[in-house]
Structure formats: C-alpha cells, structure tokens
Design a protein around this motif. Structure first.
Motif, mmCIF file in Angstrom:
data_model
loop_
_atom_site.group_PDB
_atom_site.id
_atom_site.type_symbol
_atom_site.label_atom_id
_atom_site.label_comp_id
_atom_site.label_asym_id
_atom_site.label_seq_id
_atom_site.Cartn_x
_atom_site.Cartn_y
_atom_site.Cartn_z
ATOM 1 N N ILE A 75 0.882 -1.119 0.115
ATOM 2 C CA ILE A 75 0.031 0.112 -0.065
ATOM 3 C C ILE A 75 0.944 1.306 0.117
ATOM 4 O O ILE A 75 1.796 1.417 0.860
ATOM 5 N N ASP A 76 0.656 2.166 -0.971
ATOM 6 C CA ASP A 76 1.291 3.403 -1.046
ATOM 7 C C ASP A 76 0.593 4.649 -1.261
ATOM 8 O O ASP A 76 -0.034 4.826 -2.333
ATOM 9 N N VAL A 77 0.118 5.124 -0.044
ATOM 10 C CA VAL A 77 -0.613 6.404 0.090
ATOM 11 C C VAL A 77 -0.151 7.543 0.889
ATOM 12 O O VAL A 77 0.729 7.286 1.731
ATOM 13 N N ASP A 78 -0.582 8.693 0.355
ATOM 14 C CA ASP A 78 -0.477 9.901 1.329
ATOM 15 C C ASP A 78 -1.788 10.017 2.147
ATOM 16 O O ASP A 78 -3.027 9.827 1.798
ATOM 17 N N LEU A 79 -1.514 10.150 3.449
ATOM 18 C CA LEU A 79 -2.635 10.105 4.471
ATOM 19 C C LEU A 79 -2.827 11.376 5.361
ATOM 20 O O LEU A 79 -1.882 11.984 5.617
ATOM 21 N N GLY A 111 4.102 3.420 3.036
ATOM 22 C CA GLY A 111 4.863 3.045 1.854
ATOM 23 C C GLY A 111 5.324 4.166 1.231
ATOM 24 O O GLY A 111 5.888 5.108 2.076
ATOM 25 N N GLN A 112 5.553 4.096 0.081
ATOM 26 C CA GLN A 112 6.164 5.283 -0.749
ATOM 27 C C GLN A 112 5.206 6.449 -0.933
ATOM 28 O O GLN A 112 5.670 7.383 -1.640
ATOM 29 N N GLY A 113 4.033 6.279 -0.470
ATOM 30 C CA GLY A 113 2.947 7.697 -0.665
ATOM 31 C C GLY A 113 2.416 7.550 -2.182
ATOM 32 O O GLY A 113 2.774 6.465 -2.790
ATOM 33 N N GLY A 114 1.546 8.524 -2.571
ATOM 34 C CA GLY A 114 1.176 8.435 -3.787
ATOM 35 C C GLY A 114 -0.302 8.976 -3.745
ATOM 36 O O GLY A 114 -0.805 9.856 -3.644
ATOM 37 N N ILE A 115 -0.997 8.139 -3.419
ATOM 38 C CA ILE A 115 -2.771 8.141 -3.765
ATOM 39 C C ILE A 115 -3.154 8.859 -2.379
ATOM 40 O O ILE A 115 -2.768 8.461 -1.382
ATOM 41 N N LEU A 116 -3.942 9.572 -2.396
ATOM 42 C CA LEU A 116 -4.464 10.328 -1.194
ATOM 43 C C LEU A 116 -5.391 9.370 -0.485
ATOM 44 O O LEU A 116 -6.754 9.166 -1.249
ATOM 45 N N VAL A 117 -5.598 9.485 0.710
ATOM 46 C CA VAL A 117 -6.540 8.941 1.571
ATOM 47 C C VAL A 117 -6.874 9.974 2.617
ATOM 48 O O VAL A 117 -5.812 10.215 3.496
ATOM 49 N N TYR A 118 -8.034 10.388 2.709
ATOM 50 C CA TYR A 118 -8.583 11.520 3.480
ATOM 51 C C TYR A 118 -9.693 11.012 4.601
ATOM 52 O O TYR A 118 -10.833 10.538 4.055
ATOM 53 N N LEU A 119 -9.250 11.043 5.929
ATOM 54 C CA LEU A 119 -10.017 10.521 6.922
ATOM 55 C C LEU A 119 -10.458 11.702 7.861
ATOM 56 O O LEU A 119 -9.702 12.476 8.394
ATOM 57 N N LYS A 120 -11.889 12.112 8.019
ATOM 58 C CA LYS A 120 -12.342 13.216 8.671
ATOM 59 C C LYS A 120 -13.426 12.819 9.759
ATOM 60 O O LYS A 120 -14.199 12.438 9.251
ATOM 61 N N THR A 121 -13.292 13.109 11.299
ATOM 62 C CA THR A 121 -14.462 12.835 11.986
ATOM 63 C C THR A 121 -14.223 14.127 12.928
ATOM 64 O O THR A 121 -13.378 14.446 13.390
#
Length: 130
Positions: A75-79, A111-121
């Motif tokens: 998994i390679d994501v920007d969080l 991981g290496q980053g890349g795809i955006l994962v945005y979580l907000k509560t």
C-alpha cells in the motif's frame, strides 16, 4: 452511488467511482477498486481495503472511522487524518510529513506515498490497521 437517510449502507466488491452516503447510519465498504467516497452525519465508517488504487475519502460528524489495509499487498498512500474530539490510532508504519505530531491530526505516508487517503471525523476516533 448508494444513498440512505436513516439506515446503514453496506457494499462488498465494486469497481469504478463509488459514493456512499447516509445521514443516520453507518457505512461499511470492502473490496472497492477505484475512487471511494463515504459520508455520514451520525454513524461510523468501516473501510476494508485489500488495495488502494484511487483516492479514498471518508467523513463523519458523530462516529469513528476504521480503515483496514490489506496485509497481502503493498500500500502506497498519502494519508491525511483529522478528528476534533477523538484520537488517531495507527497499527501500520507511517512516515510523518511534519515533526509536530498530534493525537488529533496527522499528515504522512504509508509505503512510498502517492494516492490520497483523507479521513475526517468531529466526534470519534480514527483507527488505521492491517
């Protein structure tokens, strides 16, 4: 698109751009391939992702968010994760983008980053695990 006003929304297995929304209920999604947006006002959000191939966005006002990442693939994501009245729990390695860490918000990469994962509560905790 799946939409409800007073009820749970659940989805297992889908491809393409997926939008899930409810006002008074929880959202559960698993095995989604493509862009995923999940939004509720009064309910929790649970996302079970074997892989992340496109942007993932999950927002709730009164409820927690749980993101489970597949243990089999890379998994390679920007969080980006934010909570006002809750805590962020990490059970996966994250490289933080800033030195300042907070239990209420984080920006980093898995991981290496890349795809955006945005979580907000607003009123709930966020848990990211494998």
């Amino acid at each position: 698109m799946a939409l409800s006003t007073n009820g749970k929304v659940a989805l297992d297995g889908a491809s393409g751009d997926v939008s899930l929304s409810t006002t008074n209920g929880s959202i559960e999604a698993s095995h989604v391939k493509g862009e995923l947006e999940a939004e509720t006002t009064n309910g929790s959000i649970e996302l079970d992702m074997e892989s992340i191939e496109d942007k993932v966005k999950a927002e709730t006002v009164n409820g927690g968010i749980a993101l489970r990442l597949g243990s089999s693939g890379k998994i390679d994501v920007d969080l980006k994760a934010k909570t006002v009245n809750g805590t962020i729990y990490l059970d996966v390695p994250v490289t933080f983008k800033t030195i300042r860490k907070s239990k209420h918000s984080l920006e980093g990469k898995i991981g290496q980053g890349g795809i955006l994962v945005y979580l907000k509560t607003v009123n709930g905790s966020i848990r990211i695990s494998k």
